[in-house]
Write an enzyme that holds these catalytic residues in place. Structure first.
Site, PDB file in Angstrom:
ATOM      1  N   ARG A   1      32.304  44.630  45.433  1.00  0.00           N
ATOM      2  CA  ARG A   1      32.983  43.585  46.219  1.00  0.00           C
ATOM      3  C   ARG A   1      32.457  43.514  47.647  1.00  0.00           C
ATOM      4  O   ARG A   1      32.450  42.443  48.244  1.00  0.00           O
ATOM      5  CB  ARG A   1      34.487  43.839  46.230  1.00  0.00           C
ATOM      6  CG  ARG A   1      35.111  43.455  44.911  1.00  0.00           C
ATOM      7  CD  ARG A   1      36.582  43.666  44.917  1.00  0.00           C
ATOM      8  NE  ARG A   1      37.179  43.010  43.763  1.00  0.00           N
ATOM      9  CZ  ARG A   1      38.420  43.203  43.354  1.00  0.00           C
ATOM     10  NH1 ARG A   1      39.199  44.023  44.024  1.00  0.00           N
ATOM     11  NH2 ARG A   1      38.878  42.565  42.308  1.00  0.00           N
TER      12      ARG A   1
ATOM     13  N   LYS B   1      48.955  41.772  26.369  1.00  0.00           N
ATOM     14  CA  LYS B   1      50.082  40.895  26.051  1.00  0.00           C
ATOM     15  C   LYS B   1      49.749  39.412  26.007  1.00  0.00           C
ATOM     16  O   LYS B   1      48.961  38.930  26.823  1.00  0.00           O
ATOM     17  CB  LYS B   1      51.166  41.086  27.113  1.00  0.00           C
ATOM     18  CG  LYS B   1      51.798  42.448  27.104  1.00  0.00           C
ATOM     19  CD  LYS B   1      52.886  42.443  28.127  1.00  0.00           C
ATOM     20  CE  LYS B   1      53.579  43.770  28.266  1.00  0.00           C
ATOM     21  NZ  LYS B   1      54.393  43.739  29.494  1.00  0.00           N
TER      22      LYS B   1
ATOM     23  N   GLY C   1      39.594  43.036  35.195  1.00  0.00           N
ATOM     24  CA  GLY C   1      39.172  44.378  35.582  1.00  0.00           C
ATOM     25  C   GLY C   1      38.793  45.247  34.395  1.00  0.00           C
ATOM     26  O   GLY C   1      37.793  45.958  34.432  1.00  0.00           O
TER      27      GLY C   1
ATOM     28  N   GLY D   1      42.772  38.066  38.476  1.00  0.00           N
ATOM     29  CA  GLY D   1      43.902  37.141  38.442  1.00  0.00           C
ATOM     30  C   GLY D   1      43.497  35.740  38.859  1.00  0.00           C
ATOM     31  O   GLY D   1      43.908  34.743  38.253  1.00  0.00           O
TER      32      GLY D   1
HETATM   33  P1  ADP Z   1      41.646  42.589  31.801  1.00  0.00           P
HETATM   34  O1  ADP Z   1      41.892  43.595  32.917  1.00  0.00           O
HETATM   35  O2  ADP Z   1      40.227  42.621  31.320  1.00  0.00           O
HETATM   36  O3  ADP Z   1      42.146  41.226  32.149  1.00  0.00           O
HETATM   37  P2  ADP Z   1      44.142  43.245  30.516  1.00  0.00           P
HETATM   38  O4  ADP Z   1      44.593  43.973  31.749  1.00  0.00           O
HETATM   39  O5  ADP Z   1      44.803  41.991  30.162  1.00  0.00           O
HETATM   40  O6  ADP Z   1      42.540  43.060  30.557  1.00  0.00           O
HETATM   41  O7  ADP Z   1      44.351  44.192  29.249  1.00  0.00           O
HETATM   42  C1  ADP Z   1      43.795  45.478  29.192  1.00  0.00           C
HETATM   43  C2  ADP Z   1      44.704  46.443  28.497  1.00  0.00           C
HETATM   44  O8  ADP Z   1      45.041  45.985  27.205  1.00  0.00           O
HETATM   45  C3  ADP Z   1      44.023  47.770  28.316  1.00  0.00           C
HETATM   46  O9  ADP Z   1      44.711  48.755  29.061  1.00  0.00           O
HETATM   47  C4  ADP Z   1      44.111  48.033  26.813  1.00  0.00           C
HETATM   48  O10 ADP Z   1      44.413  49.368  26.516  1.00  0.00           O
HETATM   49  C5  ADP Z   1      45.239  47.120  26.401  1.00  0.00           C
HETATM   50  N1  ADP Z   1      45.171  46.803  24.966  1.00  0.00           N
HETATM   51  C6  ADP Z   1      44.165  46.209  24.306  1.00  0.00           C
HETATM   52  N2  ADP Z   1      44.428  46.169  22.976  1.00  0.00           N
HETATM   53  C7  ADP Z   1      45.634  46.748  22.806  1.00  0.00           C
HETATM   54  C8  ADP Z   1      46.444  47.023  21.650  1.00  0.00           C
HETATM   55  N3  ADP Z   1      46.054  46.689  20.422  1.00  0.00           N
HETATM   56  N4  ADP Z   1      47.629  47.650  21.851  1.00  0.00           N
HETATM   57  C9  ADP Z   1      48.012  48.008  23.088  1.00  0.00           C
HETATM   58  N5  ADP Z   1      47.298  47.777  24.208  1.00  0.00           N
HETATM   59  C10 ADP Z   1      46.121  47.156  24.064  1.00  0.00           C
HETATM   60 MG    MG Z   2      43.672  44.664  33.516  1.00  0.00          MG
END
Ligand code: ADP
Ligand code: MG
Length: 399
Positions: A37, A198, A351, A374
């Site tokens: 960054r 989620k 992230g 975000g």
């Molecule tokens: P990003 O940071 O790339 O936007 P998110 O923060 O939305 O991604 O999601 C990442 C999290 O989702 C990780 O901590 C991962 O462990 C969790 N995750 C992925 N698949 C599952 C699953 N099947 N059950 C529970 N948690 C999950």
């Molecule tokens: Mg995340």
């Protein structure tokens, strides 16, 4: 972006306030573990130095909640910036405005100053009018180069922008043009890969991507809710019971629009949520009662990889499994490899998705990695970001 750009304004000798995002990860000893960054803002800072502007940088670090938190001071960031610029940086650790003003008075044209963590001030996060007025009094021009906070309306990106001539910095312009290019007029097929924990976190982006993309691949925890909405029993998997209706509506919408929303056909399930759990791969209609789905299965991996390999545009946000545990990282790693190999335009935000790419040393293969998780999500949702909206509009061309 129809906003005024840094290159549209005269900055020589001016006091230029620049909102940057130096919210870098640090280890327990305070060592900066990833300075991406900071590096990303060098084009803007070097442009200002070359033009002999007096550059005054504003950044936050972490969430100090409006008070001074020693571990969230920007001293180590200032030192890293000095190394990267190969020039001294006036690091102004004071948080009382009178001292800040006195110290800034000695910043000469071509020099760079960095104020202390802007979130030490309680007025920052509530976009306090008085705080914005004080910030505006420190500069003549405002530059926003912090794409990562553009989805927030704070004093140092929105309040101050309304009080000074305000333009987009080079990084902000680059981020916005890369993401806009992918979503406004994408080369097709356009494949979106959405994962993460989620549905509720990403419902907005999912809906918008249904309109934009030809194929939407859904994995990770959020896929469980979709599968449950189709009547599959998901055992102890993470599901959002209160989002079942919404999940059904999205599946219907995909049908109506003629989009291909692809859910997993098989899953890696675990007997417990642990890095040494017993695991097996099962079809989605055979998740055992006491087990949880923590990754996508091999067949799903193959289907997703085939879609990604044939794409001309890919947007990826969110891991498809609990990739923090080696046993459940295979799906996400296969996605990272496929996206990095895809010869089309590839955009990755979030992230955790970026962490997966970095772990495998695959970031080079990506067209654009967004510094703002975000913010990039809200941009993909089609929302107007307050930090960008607050900047001056570009003068219309001709007419
Ligand atoms: P990003 O940071 O790339 O936007 P998110 O923060 O939305 O991604 O999601 C990442 C999290 O989702 C990780 O901590 C991962 O462990 C969790 N995750 C992925 N698949 C599952 C699953 N099947 N059950 C529970 N948690 C999950
Ligand atoms: Mg995340």
């Amino acid at each position: 972006m129809r906003k005024k750009q840094l290159t549209d304004v005269e900055v020589t000798n001016q006091r230029v306030l620049v909102r940057v995002d130096f919210n870098v990860p640090k280890d327990r000893d305070g060592y900066i573990t990833d300075d991406t960054r900071i590096r990303a803002t060098l084009p803007t800072i070097n442009h200002l130095r070359q033009k002999k502007a007096r550059t005054i940088l504003l950044s936050h670090l972490g969430r100090p909640g409006g008070q001074i938190v020693e571990s969230l001071r920007l001293g180590s960031v200032a030192r890293r910036l000095e190394e990267l610029l190969d020039a001294p940086v006036h690091y102004i650790e004071d948080s009382d405005w009178a001292s800040v003003r006195t110290r800034l008075a000695s910043v000469k044209p071509g020099e760079v100053a960095l104020l202390e963590n802007i979130r030490f001030h309680p007025g920052e996060a509530r976009n306090d009018a008085e705080m914005a007025r004080i910030l505006a009094s420190l500069g003549d021009i405002f530059v926003n180069d912090a794409f990562g906070v553009s989805h927030r309306a704070h004093a140092s990106n929105v309040g101050v922008a309304r009080l000074l001539p305000s333009v987009a910095g080079l990084l902000l312009t680059h981020e916005v043009s890369m993401i806009s290019r992918a979503i406004d007029d994408p080369e097709r097929p356009f494949v979106a890969l959405i994962g993460g924990a989620k549905v509720s976190d990403k419902i907005g982006v999912l809906k918008n991507l249904l309109f934009l993309a030809d194929v939407v691949l859904v994995g990770g925890g959020m896929a469980n809710t979709f599968l449950l909405s189709q009547g599959h029993s998901m055992g102890l998997s993470l599901v959002e019971e209160d989002k079942l209706e919404e999940a059904r509506a999205i599946l219907e919408q995909a049908l109506e629009l003629g989009r291909h929303l692809v859910l997993p056909e098989d899953l890696v399930v675990a007997a417990e949520f642990s890095p040494a759990a017993a695991r097996q791969t099962v079809p989605v209609d055979a998740v055992p009662d006491d087990w949880s789905a923590l990754d996508i299965g091999e067949k799903t991996v193959a289907t997703f990889v085939a879609h990604i390999a044939g794409a001309r545009t890919v947007v990826w946000n969110g891991p498809v499994g609990v990739f923090e545990m080696e046993l459940f990282a295979e799906g996400t790693e296969a996605m990272a490899v496929a996206v990095a190999k895809c010869p089309g335009t590839t955009i990755v935000g979030g992230g955790d998705s970026i962490a997966a790419l970095e772990k495998l040393g695959l970031t080079e293969g990506i067209t654009h990695i967004s510094t703002g998780g975000g913010a990039s999500l809200e941009f993909l949702e089609g929302k107007e970001l307050p930090g960008i909206a607050a900047l001056d509009d570009a003068e219309s061309q001709g007419g």
